[in-house]
Design a protein around this motif. Structure first.
Motif, short mmCIF file in Angstrom:
data_model
loop_
_atom_site.label_atom_id
_atom_site.label_comp_id
_atom_site.label_asym_id
_atom_site.label_seq_id
_atom_site.Cartn_x
_atom_site.Cartn_y
_atom_site.Cartn_z
N ALA A 177 -10.74 2.90 2.23
CA ALA A 177 -10.97 1.47 1.95
C ALA A 177 -11.17 0.70 3.24
O ALA A 177 -12.06 -0.14 3.34
N MET A 178 -10.34 0.99 4.23
CA MET A 178 -10.49 0.28 5.50
C MET A 178 -11.81 0.64 6.17
O MET A 178 -12.47 -0.20 6.78
N ILE A 201 -0.01 3.53 -3.10
CA ILE A 201 -0.78 4.77 -2.97
C ILE A 201 -0.29 5.73 -1.89
O ILE A 201 -0.54 6.92 -2.02
N LEU A 202 0.33 5.27 -0.87
CA LEU A 202 0.67 6.22 0.21
C LEU A 202 2.17 6.22 0.47
O LEU A 202 2.65 5.47 1.30
N VAL A 231 1.35 2.44 10.54
CA VAL A 231 0.03 3.05 10.64
C VAL A 231 -0.97 2.25 9.80
O VAL A 231 -2.08 1.94 10.25
N LEU A 232 -0.54 1.90 8.60
CA LEU A 232 -1.44 1.15 7.71
C LEU A 232 -1.76 -0.21 8.30
O LEU A 232 -2.89 -0.69 8.23
N THR A 245 3.46 7.57 4.20
CA THR A 245 2.90 7.10 5.47
C THR A 245 3.70 5.90 5.95
O THR A 245 4.02 5.02 5.16
N LEU A 291 -11.32 9.56 8.05
CA LEU A 291 -10.39 8.51 7.63
C LEU A 291 -9.60 8.94 6.39
O LEU A 291 -8.42 8.65 6.26
N PHE A 342 -3.72 13.47 -1.00
CA PHE A 342 -2.76 12.36 -1.08
C PHE A 342 -2.44 11.91 -2.50
O PHE A 342 -1.31 11.61 -2.81
N HIS A 343 -3.47 11.79 -3.32
CA HIS A 343 -3.26 11.07 -4.57
C HIS A 343 -3.40 11.97 -5.78
O HIS A 343 -4.28 11.77 -6.61
N PHE A 366 -6.90 11.13 7.25
CA PHE A 366 -5.86 10.43 8.00
C PHE A 366 -5.00 9.56 7.10
O PHE A 366 -3.77 9.61 7.18
N ALA A 367 -5.62 8.78 6.23
CA ALA A 367 -4.81 7.86 5.42
C ALA A 367 -5.27 7.74 3.98
O ALA A 367 -5.10 6.69 3.37
N GLY A 368 -5.88 8.75 3.46
CA GLY A 368 -6.21 8.75 2.03
C GLY A 368 -7.12 7.61 1.63
O GLY A 368 -7.99 7.19 2.39
N PHE A 369 -6.91 7.10 0.43
CA PHE A 369 -7.76 6.02 -0.09
C PHE A 369 -7.67 4.77 0.78
O PHE A 369 -8.64 4.04 0.90
N TYR A 370 -6.51 4.55 1.35
CA TYR A 370 -6.37 3.37 2.20
C TYR A 370 -7.31 3.47 3.39
O TYR A 370 -8.01 2.51 3.74
N GLY A 371 -7.35 4.65 4.00
CA GLY A 371 -8.26 4.86 5.12
C GLY A 371 -9.70 4.66 4.71
O GLY A 371 -10.47 4.00 5.40
N LEU A 394 -4.22 0.12 11.25
CA LEU A 394 -5.56 0.39 10.75
C LEU A 394 -6.23 -0.90 10.26
O LEU A 394 -7.39 -1.18 10.55
N MET A 454 -3.67 10.54 -9.39
CA MET A 454 -4.83 9.85 -9.94
C MET A 454 -5.80 10.79 -10.64
O MET A 454 -6.74 10.35 -11.27
N THR A 456 0.84 -1.19 0.00
CA THR A 456 0.00 0.00 0.00
C THR A 456 0.87 1.25 0.00
O THR A 456 0.60 2.24 -0.68
N VAL A 466 -9.57 -3.20 11.93
CA VAL A 466 -10.75 -3.62 11.17
C VAL A 466 -10.90 -5.14 11.20
O VAL A 466 -11.99 -5.66 11.43
N ILE A 468 -6.14 -3.98 -2.04
CA ILE A 468 -6.68 -3.74 -0.70
C ILE A 468 -7.79 -4.72 -0.38
O ILE A 468 -7.81 -5.31 0.70
#
Lengths: 366, 541
Positions: B463-464, A112-113, A120-121, A116, B453, B347-348, B456-461, A124, B351, A108, A128, A276
């Motif tokens: 998505a989660m 995309i990040l 942290v990822l 970061t 979210l 963040f992105h 905090f963490a962009g698309f990943y956040g 998170l 895209m 990830t 979940v 993801i």
């Protein structure tokens, strides 16, 4: 004692297997350096070689239809040896979960990040998955059909999009490498993505299916998932050719190269979605398996309570596993295939033979 | 998740303390009512006791009179003014009683109430009652109570006639095509509206009374043999277990009976339209009609129900399917659009197509706040405007929307406080959120969570967060039915994201209907009207 009393249908079990293999197909980077553009051959041979292994898992599942692996070990080897082997499996499942979580975090970060921290990822994700694990197998596997379909759709779209860039020359020459390389690569394929399927032995009592269905669902799932793996590899080789060994994530690179007019270009968002959804599913599934393994081993009545703790353990372990993604790939090429054979093939085989010799189980289940 | 555990603990503590409290109350109540006061034979005593029970209200009317052959009996009629139909009382009760002059054999004083009920008055619903509290209850529900001197029994005569709204088109669910009638605040009107849709003797109607002070009447309506008995039992158990002060609207009941009270998603369905409720009852759901509100509840509820409208079934299947997909898209936009905007801009960048990126960058140039704060301010101001528009009287509400939306929005952009792309995003989100009124509460809350979210963490956040929402939806149940059913696997798909032609929906939805699940036994294929037998079979397949 059954830890999780919920049951899922055989079809959903099959989808879970497919999705598990689909998610492995995302990470083919470690395979490529060994056999490069001929990797599709070794994937094919790996799929064939692994059939008896899957048959072995199935045989054990059918032999003890209402016991999971930990219970089987204790039943077959007695309390002491069974416990020791059970403990080693706890380590192994945690290891597997950590590896996948680490992959999720690292990839990830790459996709995309960029700025970061992976920690942290990972945290998170574990928050979940712990939430899902608390609700048992039904919730964990609930979306297997949805994500599987999503995965197939993404694969189909991506193949169509890169169709104009696939060069047949990229597959040539065939059989140009020393035979040892092919063996090595086949071995890797059959241990790392395919042999990992032994986790299904942990969910034997939670699947509702007859003997006949078991064959259908296990092998159905195995071949559908295997086909995904094969198609992914062929697509990537066809597009990237000899440069493939340069990338940690060949699939990402393939999708990045998509160029169909102005509108359809740079489709790595597809990869991000697949990454993801599928990898998070895999981590969730393995997290669940680790939790019920620990709960079974230590007779934890309420496995829900240890889900977050196990998650913390997984993160801590995952962080210390490797320094970087290259290290990880090297270990997957050299160390893991040899070591994992013990857990994936040797112990199940010994279980099977011992059970046959001891004429277990005395009362055969239906 | 940790919060889940805390939530459950809290729920447990709350429920256990609540039960303990309820137990004490019951004891007190029993101590109070250790002997139910029976009616005496004296007319005056009875009337006094009843007036006492009704706190001698100024709207309690007592009419005393003498009647019978030679006016040998004396009696009284007690009712509450405004809840009874005065014409009915004078014509159907008083006139026959007062003009009763002849009879073969004078009844004894003890039996006078019986004789009056069987021989004299001409009312449809008459009942003998023998305790003061029953008399009070019947007065309070709008009946007239007849006492006679020397008789220890009273007559409860249905003379309900309070002011009620007539059947009109519901404001919350208007349709282009379809019936325009809506439920009213009156329980009996509502049950009748439903009965007029389903003229089957198997449509059961069970009455309950809830609320210590309000004594609200509740009707459970379902079709015997289709509705799941377990659901009915659970529902009755939950409603009967309620010992609360008041039930003023169906929302009260909803919060007491739902499976997941702390979830952002509502697991009890509601509607204001008889045809919608009839459709759901025919699918095996149980309708809960509550006196005093036009909103009728149905259980169990599935997530897909929020996206179904009555008109889906009246219009062409292809069009209905398209509209449904639009609704799902709208829901996704309503939840995710601001979050996606935040992730993309912070963040992105890679895209976004380059031209769009430049446009956004130009618009954002000079805006003082970070993207998240900017979006957050806009979302909150939209919620303020919306709330203002709903609550204020209509003429003022329009002024609010003009000043708020047009002037303020335009001024904020041209003054450079917020960027135009944010305004566009929020406007799309706002419009999209109006498409699904049933999920309005959930999308408002989830939107804010997703925005946090994303920051905090962009698309990943995001998505989660989506993953967590999906997991949460998978854990929800509504009276035993899986709430998110219809997406996990292919059952019930005929009526979820797509709406198949009616003739393909041969069975009632699984997990809701029990017993008689076949909806269509046979039909003539609509494709070839002049075809013979063989085509009928082909259509059945």
């Amino acid at each position: 004692m059954r830890v999780d009393k919920e049951q899922i249908s055989g079809v959903r079990f099959m989808f879970t297997i497919v999705l598990y293999l689909e998610s492995s197909a995302l990470l083919t980077g470690f395979l490529i350096p060994v056999t490069r553009h001929e990797s599709w051959l070794t994937v094919l041979s790996g799929l064939i070689v692994s059939i008896p292994v899957i048959a072995l898992f199935r045989a054990i599942m059918l032999m003890f239809p209402d016991m999971n692996l930990i219970q089987v070990l204790e039943r077959v080897f007695g309390p002491v040896l069974g416990k020791v082997l059970g403990l080693s499996y706890i380590w192994w499942f945690l290891n597997l979960t950590s590896l996948n979580l680490r992959d999720l975090g690292d990839l990830t970060k790459i996709v995309i990040l960029k700025d970061t921290p992976a920690l942290v990822l990972m945290v998170l994700c574990i928050i979940v998955t712990s939430y899902a694990v608390r609700y048992g197998i039904k919730v964990v596997t609930w979306y297997s059909a949805l994500f599987m379909t999503l995965g197939f759709a993404i694969l189909a779209i991506s193949v169509l999009l890169v169709m104009n860039q696939i060069r047949f020359e990229n597959f040539l020459p065939v059989f140009s490498l020393p035979i040892k390389k092919y063996l090595h690569s086949t071995h890797m394929i059959s241990t790392i993505p395919l042999g990992e399927l032994m986790v299904i032995m942990m969910m034997t009592p939670n699947v509702r299916m007859s003997r006949k269905d078991a064959t259908k669902y296990i092998f159905g799932g195995y071949f559908l998932g295997g086909a995904t793996l094969l198609i992914t590899i062929i697509r990537d080789i066809g597009v990237l050719g000899p440069t493939m060994g340069l990338f940690a994530l060949p699939s990402l690179m393939t999708l990045r190269l998509v160029r169909l007019g102005e509108a359809l270009s740079r489709m790595e968002i597809l990869f991000a979605i697949a990454l993801i959804s599928q990898l998070a599913f895999k981590v969730m599934f393995l997290h669940y398996i680790s939790v019920i393994t620990i709960a079974q081993m230590f007779n934890v009545r309420d496995y829900k309570r240890i889900s977050l703790v196990t998650g913390a353990l997984v993160i801590a372990y995952g962080l210390t596993l490797y320094d970087n993604i290259v290290d990880h790939a090297v270990s997957a090429q050299v160390f893991a295939p040899v070591f994992w054979v013990i857990f994936e093939m040797l112990i199940p085989l010994i279980v099977f033979v011992t059970a046959k010799l001891r004429k277990l189980p005395e009362i055969r289940g239906t | 998740m940790l919060f889940g555990f805390m939530k459950r603990k809290l729920r447990y503590l709350l429920s256990s303390s609540g039960q303990a409290g309820a137990g004490d109350d019951n004891k007190e109540k029993r101590a109070e009512q250790h002997m139910p006061p029976e009616l005496s034979t004296s007319l005056d005593e009875n009337v006094e006791a009843l007036k006492n029970e009704l706190s001698d209200g100024s709207d309690v009317k007592v009419h005393r009179f003498r009647f019978g052959p030679d006016l040998c009996y004396s009696g009284a009629l007690v009712f509450i003014d405004g809840m009874t139909d005065s014409l009915f009382i004078s014509e159907a009760i008083l006139r026959p009683i007062v003009s009763w002059r002849t009879c073969d054999e004078l009844p004894k004083a003890r039996d006078i109430a019986r004789t009056v009920s069987s021989d004299v008055i001409c009312a449809g619903e008459v009942q003998l009652i023998a305790s003061v509290s029953d008399c009070a209850a019947s007065c309070l529900s709008g009946d007239a109570v007849f006492f006679a001197d020397g008789c220890p029994e009273a007559l409860q005569i249905n003379a309900k006639g309070y002011e009620k709204r007539s059947v009109t088109e519901p404001a919350s669910e208007s349709v282009v095509r379809g019936p325009r009638e809506g439920f009213t605040e009156n329980l009996r009107t509502n049950t009748a509206l439903l009965r007029r849709k389903i003229r089957s003797g198997r449509l059961r109607c069970e009455s309950l009374t809830v609320g210590k002070r309000t004594q609200t009447h509740i009707c459970l309506m379902y079709i015997d043999g289709i509705a799941d008995k377990k659901v009915i039992e659970t529902l009755k158990f939950r409603i009967k277990g309620l010992d609360v002060d008041s039930i003023l609207e169906s929302g009260y009941i909803e919060q007491y009976i739902e499976d997941a009270p702390l979830s952002p998603f509502s697991t009890v369905g509601y509607s204001e339209k008889p045809d919608v409720i009839a459709g759901r009852v025919l699918e095996g759901r149980v309708a809960v009609i509550i006196d005093g509100t036009p909103f009728v509840l149905t259980v169990p509820m599935l997530f897909v129900e929020s996206f179904q409208t009555a008109e889906d079934y009246y219009s062409r299947p292809m069009y209905a399917t398209m509209m449904r997909i639009v609704r799902y898209l709208a829901y996704i936009i309503a939840v995710f659009a601001p979050a996606i905007y935040i992730s993309l801009t912070s963040f992105h960048h890679e895209m976004i197509p380059t031209t769009l990126l430049l446009t956004i960058a130009k618009a954002r140039e000079g805006t003082p706040f970070p993207v998240f704060l900017e979006t957050f301010i806009m979302v909150i101001s939209f919620e303020i405007l919306r709330e203002g528009g709903i609550r204020l009287p209509r003429p003022v509400g329009q002024a609010i929307s003009i000043v708020g939306a047009l002037i303020m929005g335009d001024a904020a952009v041209s003054a450079g406080i917020v960027g135009a792309p944010v305004v566009i995003t929020i406007a799309i989100t706002a419009v999209a959120s109006f498409l699904i009124p049933m999920q309005n509460e959930s999308d408002t809350m989830l939107r804010l969570a997703m925005m946090a979210l994303a920051a905090f963490a962009g698309f990943y956040g995001v998505a989660m967060g989506t993953f967590a929402i999906l997991i949460h939806l998978a854990t929800l149940t509504s009276f035993g039915a899986a709430y998110f059913d219809g997406f996990a696997w292919t059952r019930n798909l005929q009526d979820s994201i797509i709406r198949m032609p009616l003739w393909t929906m041969k069975r009632r939805p699984k997990h809701i209907a029990k017993g008689d699940t076949v909806r269509i036994k046979s039909f003539i294929p609509p494709l070839r009207p002049h075809a013979g037998e063989s085509n009928r079979q082909a259509g059945d397949d």
